[in-house]
Design an enzyme around this catalytic site. Sequence first.
Site, short mmCIF file in Angstrom:
data_model
loop_
_atom_site.label_atom_id
_atom_site.label_comp_id
_atom_site.label_asym_id
_atom_site.label_seq_id
_atom_site.Cartn_x
_atom_site.Cartn_y
_atom_site.Cartn_z
N ASP A 206 0.83 -1.21 0.00
CA ASP A 206 0.00 0.00 0.00
C ASP A 206 0.86 1.25 0.00
O ASP A 206 1.85 1.34 0.72
CB ASP A 206 -0.85 0.03 1.29
N GLU B 48 -14.26 -1.19 -1.91
CA GLU B 48 -14.48 -1.38 -0.47
C GLU B 48 -15.79 -0.75 -0.04
O GLU B 48 -16.07 0.41 -0.36
CB GLU B 48 -13.31 -0.76 0.32
#
Length: 262
Positions: free
Chosen positions: A82, A180
Amino acid sequence: MNSVKEFAKMKNDNKKISVVTCYDYWSAKILDKTNIDAVLVGDSAAMVMHGYETTVNADIEMMAFHINAVKRGIKNKLIIGDMPFLAHKKGIDQLVENVDTIMKAGANAVKIEGADGNLESIEYLVKSGVPVMGHLGLTPQSVNQLGGFKLQGKENGAAQKIINDAKLLEEAGCFSVVLELVPAELARNITEIISIPTIGIGAGPHTSGQVLVLHDLLGMDDEFKPKFLRKYLNGFQLIKDAVNQYDDDVKNSKFPNGKESY
Ligand code: KIV
């Protein structure tokens, strides 16, 4: 799976892609022996491993530290690292330096949250040989703007914006997109509209694959019970019981016994 090309192939072949987070050497060694397709060293490490309330506290040093440990345990799987809060927003030189740090730590690809303001950077990275995964819907680094960890894309306008962003990320060269906390029907539409794989978390069953935080699926936090989560183990209770058993054995002089002594 150790190549982003496999992601595309799996979507084409109608095979679901499984991803879990991983932050350390010992769980990497276990995951390496599983059938999971790829691991994500998520900035959720800031919350899960360091106890911060949001992922805003993750930085490049923290990410490189965890990716490095994971790399020592993962031999045969794709490792996605990330990009932490603002690490890709400080100009091209800083972007390249930060991505370089993450890739040299052991990532095979990076994940960048959001489309707004990121498309040029993503294009630049992809053209430079860095595979990039997008992330839409709830983008936790923007939690202070979004007002909490809430379902995104409920209203038509917001849903359309996520669809448009998914198309833009595909055009910019992303090899897949995390969706998400969005409604299942929106995730289904996006998965049909774009050709790259979608990886869902709290996005229903119609995505190309799923990602979960390892500690969540292992039930390590007995207070964390979001609707989307299936716990495959009661890790919290099992670990608590095991440690209490050890404590009991020590206090009652049952550990170590003769066989466990030299
Ligand atoms: O940081 C993370 O773990 C993530 C996943 C929840 C997708 O971004």
